[in-house]
Structure formats: structure tokens, C-alpha cells
Design a protein around this motif. Sequence first.
Motif, PDB file in Angstrom:
ATOM      1  N   ARG A  50       0.841  -1.198   0.000  1.00  0.00           N
ATOM      2  CA  ARG A  50       0.000   0.000   0.000  1.00  0.00           C
ATOM      3  C   ARG A  50       0.877   1.248   0.000  1.00  0.00           C
ATOM      4  O   ARG A  50       1.900   1.289   0.681  1.00  0.00           O
ATOM      5  N   ARG A  51       0.483   2.234  -0.752  1.00  0.00           N
ATOM      6  CA  ARG A  51       1.190   3.516  -0.748  1.00  0.00           C
ATOM      7  C   ARG A  51       0.700   4.337   0.439  1.00  0.00           C
ATOM      8  O   ARG A  51      -0.488   4.613   0.567  1.00  0.00           O
ATOM      9  N   VAL A  52       1.611   4.679   1.341  1.00  0.00           N
ATOM     10  CA  VAL A  52       1.266   5.431   2.550  1.00  0.00           C
ATOM     11  C   VAL A  52       1.442   6.930   2.338  1.00  0.00           C
ATOM     12  O   VAL A  52       0.613   7.740   2.743  1.00  0.00           O
ATOM     13  N   GLN A  53       2.552   7.276   1.721  1.00  0.00           N
ATOM     14  CA  GLN A  53       2.892   8.654   1.368  1.00  0.00           C
ATOM     15  C   GLN A  53       3.690   8.589   0.076  1.00  0.00           C
ATOM     16  O   GLN A  53       4.089   7.511  -0.366  1.00  0.00           O
ATOM     17  N   THR A  54       3.969   9.733  -0.506  1.00  0.00           N
ATOM     18  CA  THR A  54       4.825   9.750  -1.691  1.00  0.00           C
ATOM     19  C   THR A  54       6.159   9.086  -1.369  1.00  0.00           C
ATOM     20  O   THR A  54       6.862   9.499  -0.449  1.00  0.00           O
ATOM     21  N   GLY A  55       6.460   8.020  -2.086  1.00  0.00           N
ATOM     22  CA  GLY A  55       7.729   7.319  -1.886  1.00  0.00           C
ATOM     23  C   GLY A  55       7.782   6.420  -0.664  1.00  0.00           C
ATOM     24  O   GLY A  55       8.834   5.876  -0.338  1.00  0.00           O
ATOM     25  N   LEU A  56       6.649   6.237   0.022  1.00  0.00           N
ATOM     26  CA  LEU A  56       6.612   5.430   1.242  1.00  0.00           C
ATOM     27  C   LEU A  56       5.463   4.423   1.155  1.00  0.00           C
ATOM     28  O   LEU A  56       4.337   4.785   0.787  1.00  0.00           O
ATOM     29  N   TYR A  57       5.760   3.175   1.496  1.00  0.00           N
ATOM     30  CA  TYR A  57       4.793   2.091   1.342  1.00  0.00           C
ATOM     31  C   TYR A  57       4.775   1.220   2.593  1.00  0.00           C
ATOM     32  O   TYR A  57       5.671   1.313   3.437  1.00  0.00           O
ATOM     33  N   ASP A  58       3.752   0.364   2.684  1.00  0.00           N
ATOM     34  CA  ASP A  58       3.781  -0.643   3.741  1.00  0.00           C
ATOM     35  C   ASP A  58       3.154  -1.943   3.248  1.00  0.00           C
ATOM     36  O   ASP A  58       2.477  -1.976   2.209  1.00  0.00           O
ATOM     37  N   TYR A  59       3.442  -3.012   3.988  1.00  0.00           N
ATOM     38  CA  TYR A  59       2.831  -4.312   3.763  1.00  0.00           C
ATOM     39  C   TYR A  59       1.723  -4.391   4.808  1.00  0.00           C
ATOM     40  O   TYR A  59       1.981  -4.674   5.983  1.00  0.00           O
ATOM     41  N   PRO A  60       0.481  -4.097   4.430  1.00  0.00           N
ATOM     42  CA  PRO A  60      -0.576  -3.828   5.414  1.00  0.00           C
ATOM     43  C   PRO A  60      -0.837  -4.964   6.392  1.00  0.00           C
ATOM     44  O   PRO A  60      -0.825  -6.138   6.019  1.00  0.00           O
ATOM     45  N   ARG A  61      -1.063  -4.566   7.628  1.00  0.00           N
ATOM     46  CA  ARG A  61      -1.554  -5.512   8.616  1.00  0.00           C
ATOM     47  C   ARG A  61      -3.000  -5.850   8.271  1.00  0.00           C
ATOM     48  O   ARG A  61      -3.717  -5.033   7.679  1.00  0.00           O
ATOM     49  N   TYR A  62      -3.437  -7.042   8.654  1.00  0.00           N
ATOM     50  CA  TYR A  62      -4.801  -7.460   8.323  1.00  0.00           C
ATOM     51  C   TYR A  62      -5.489  -8.008   9.566  1.00  0.00           C
ATOM     52  O   TYR A  62      -4.904  -8.772  10.333  1.00  0.00           O
ATOM     53  N   SER A  63      -6.718  -7.590   9.786  1.00  0.00           N
ATOM     54  CA  SER A  63      -7.503  -8.060  10.928  1.00  0.00           C
ATOM     55  C   SER A  63      -8.459  -9.161  10.479  1.00  0.00           C
ATOM     56  O   SER A  63      -9.359  -8.913   9.661  1.00  0.00           O
ATOM     57  N   ASP A  64      -8.260 -10.364  10.995  1.00  0.00           N
ATOM     58  CA  ASP A  64      -9.188 -11.461  10.700  1.00  0.00           C
ATOM     59  C   ASP A  64     -10.562 -11.175  11.286  1.00  0.00           C
ATOM     60  O   ASP A  64     -11.592 -11.547  10.714  1.00  0.00           O
ATOM     61  N   LEU A  65     -10.571 -10.495  12.439  1.00  0.00           N
ATOM     62  CA  LEU A  65     -11.841 -10.172  13.101  1.00  0.00           C
ATOM     63  C   LEU A  65     -12.661  -9.189  12.269  1.00  0.00           C
ATOM     64  O   LEU A  65     -13.857  -9.386  12.047  1.00  0.00           O
ATOM     65  N   LEU A  66     -11.981  -8.132  11.802  1.00  0.00           N
ATOM     66  CA  LEU A  66     -12.679  -7.101  11.027  1.00  0.00           C
ATOM     67  C   LEU A  66     -12.752  -7.420   9.545  1.00  0.00           C
ATOM     68  O   LEU A  66     -13.486  -6.772   8.798  1.00  0.00           O
ATOM     69  N   GLN A  67     -11.961  -8.428   9.141  1.00  0.00           N
ATOM     70  CA  GLN A  67     -11.907  -8.808   7.726  1.00  0.00           C
ATOM     71  C   GLN A  67     -11.510  -7.630   6.830  1.00  0.00           C
ATOM     72  O   GLN A  67     -12.098  -7.400   5.776  1.00  0.00           O
ATOM     73  N   GLN A  68     -10.505  -6.889   7.279  1.00  0.00           N
ATOM     74  CA  GLN A  68     -10.021  -5.764   6.487  1.00  0.00           C
ATOM     75  C   GLN A  68      -8.611  -5.380   6.925  1.00  0.00           C
ATOM     76  O   GLN A  68      -8.150  -5.765   7.999  1.00  0.00           O
ATOM     77  N   SER A  69      -7.947  -4.618   6.072  1.00  0.00           N
ATOM     78  CA  SER A  69      -6.606  -4.136   6.399  1.00  0.00           C
ATOM     79  C   SER A  69      -6.685  -3.058   7.474  1.00  0.00           C
ATOM     80  O   SER A  69      -7.652  -2.285   7.530  1.00  0.00           O
ATOM     81  N   LEU A  70      -5.673  -3.013   8.331  1.00  0.00           N
ATOM     82  CA  LEU A  70      -5.595  -1.998   9.371  1.00  0.00           C
ATOM     83  C   LEU A  70      -4.781  -0.816   8.873  1.00  0.00           C
ATOM     84  O   LEU A  70      -4.064  -0.901   7.867  1.00  0.00           O
ATOM     85  N   GLY A  71      -4.869   0.293   9.586  1.00  0.00           N
ATOM     86  CA  GLY A  71      -4.104   1.479   9.216  1.00  0.00           C
ATOM     87  C   GLY A  71      -2.612   1.248   9.385  1.00  0.00           C
ATOM     88  O   GLY A  71      -2.187   0.286  10.028  1.00  0.00           O
ATOM     89  N   PRO A  72      -1.800   2.126   8.818  1.00  0.00           N
ATOM     90  CA  PRO A  72      -0.350   1.979   8.913  1.00  0.00           C
ATOM     91  C   PRO A  72       0.133   1.980  10.363  1.00  0.00           C
ATOM     92  O   PRO A  72      -0.436   2.659  11.219  1.00  0.00           O
ATOM     93  N   ASP A  73       1.172   1.206  10.634  1.00  0.00           N
ATOM     94  CA  ASP A  73       1.822   1.164  11.937  1.00  0.00           C
ATOM     95  C   ASP A  73       2.715   2.396  12.049  1.00  0.00           C
ATOM     96  O   ASP A  73       3.689   2.535  11.305  1.00  0.00           O
ATOM     97  N   ILE A  74       2.376   3.299  12.969  1.00  0.00           N
ATOM     98  CA  ILE A  74       3.079   4.580  13.062  1.00  0.00           C
ATOM     99  C   ILE A  74       4.561   4.400  13.366  1.00  0.00           C
ATOM    100  O   ILE A  74       5.419   5.105  12.814  1.00  0.00           O
ATOM    101  N   LEU A  75       4.906   3.451  14.228  1.00  0.00           N
ATOM    102  CA  LEU A  75       6.313   3.225  14.542  1.00  0.00           C
ATOM    103  C   LEU A  75       7.072   2.754  13.306  1.00  0.00           C
ATOM    104  O   LEU A  75       8.195   3.190  13.045  1.00  0.00           O
ATOM    105  N   GLN A  76       6.450   1.879  12.533  1.00  0.00           N
ATOM    106  CA  GLN A  76       7.085   1.393  11.313  1.00  0.00           C
ATOM    107  C   GLN A  76       7.258   2.517  10.294  1.00  0.00           C
ATOM    108  O   GLN A  76       8.290   2.621   9.624  1.00  0.00           O
ATOM    109  N   VAL A  77       6.255   3.377  10.177  1.00  0.00           N
ATOM    110  CA  VAL A  77       6.336   4.506   9.245  1.00  0.00           C
ATOM    111  C   VAL A  77       7.438   5.476   9.676  1.00  0.00           C
ATOM    112  O   VAL A  77       8.246   5.924   8.852  1.00  0.00           O
ATOM    113  N   ALA A  78       7.475   5.798  10.964  1.00  0.00           N
ATOM    114  CA  ALA A  78       8.514   6.692  11.478  1.00  0.00           C
ATOM    115  C   ALA A  78       9.902   6.110  11.243  1.00  0.00           C
ATOM    116  O   ALA A  78      10.839   6.813  10.849  1.00  0.00           O
TER     117      ALA A  78
END
Length: 205
Positions: A50-78
Amino acid sequence: MTQTIAAKALSRIYGKGRGWAFSQADFADLAGATTINSVFRRLVEEGTIRRVQTGLYDYPRYSDLLQQSLGPDILQVASALARKFRWQIQPDGASALNLMGLSTQVPAQYVFHSDGPTREYEINQTKLRFRRVATRETKFKHPESAVIVHGLKSLGPQHIDAKTIARIRDWLPDSQRSQVLKDTKTVTQWVRAAIREICKESVHG
């Protein structure tokens, strides 16, 4: 050639696990920026990253409970931004507590002290702020070490109890406990004692 590079890049992404954020700088050993960015574009189109910002991406976390991707991990982004720009960063106390889930307040922003310029980013409607601070704090190899140390210092020794230790232990992956132990050998004695308790399940002998 590009397919080989794409396979190596994907292997690296999978190896880091869900939640990992990254930029082209993390793949500079594989190929030039143009080739890597082409690989990223294809992986975004396929829904793998997923593209998080210009030039910045992540491999999204996924919630089995919610059946959807979670928002970016702030520590990982930083951490990804710090690697990209070659900054040394440390979370402030309040941000460290929020990152570990030890604060009940919903943060308006996450603040990291940095030896780089003061900058602010908008990440999924959350502000991520890097504040330039001249600091002599110990520089840690692993971002999780800095989060734990500054979180504990923010709480103070009088507020470190079994519940707090358990919460931090749950936040810190098993695979990183031995790394954090090695990374925090020179911290203040009471902080070091708390970290030993947090990591004790992975200590043998």
C-alpha cells in the motif's frame, strides 16, 4: 532481470512481516530507483503493498476479526522515514506510551525527537511529527528499544507494576525480545530491570 529483482523485493517484504513500512532506500542494494519504483507500482496495483505517502509504502496488517486491512503502523512509518533520510529518532514519552497501548487517550499526534529537520506528515488522519532536538540520549539499534525505554521513563519507577510489564510484553514480539535485551544494556538500572522482566520469557538459563 526485473522479474528477478521483483521476486527478491517481494521476498524481503514478506520476510519483514505485515506492518513493515519501507521506501526505495530499503531496496537500493537490489537495483536503481527507477526499477524499484516500477516494482512498487506493480505491487500496489496487485494489492500486495500500500502507498502510505509519496515514496513510502507498507505491507498492510490485516484483521481477521474485522476482515479488512488496518491502518499503517506509526512506529514502522517513522522508522522507514528515519532510514530513508538517515535520521536518528526517539519517541517522546507520551508517544511511546501510545505506541505500546499504555495510554487511554487517543493521540492527536505522535512526536519523535530527531537529529534531522523538524517535519510533519499526515498518516491516515494522524499527525506524525519529527522535532529536531539536540540530544545525548543513547542511540538504539532497534526502534522498539527506544519506545520501551522512553515509555518506562515517562511512567517512572513508581508506576511500573506487573500489569504494565505484561502489557509491554504483549506488545513486543517474541522474536525481538533478545534483540531489545542486547540493545538496552547501558540504560538506567531501574529501566534495565523492568526490561529484563518484560523479556524474561525469552531468556534461557
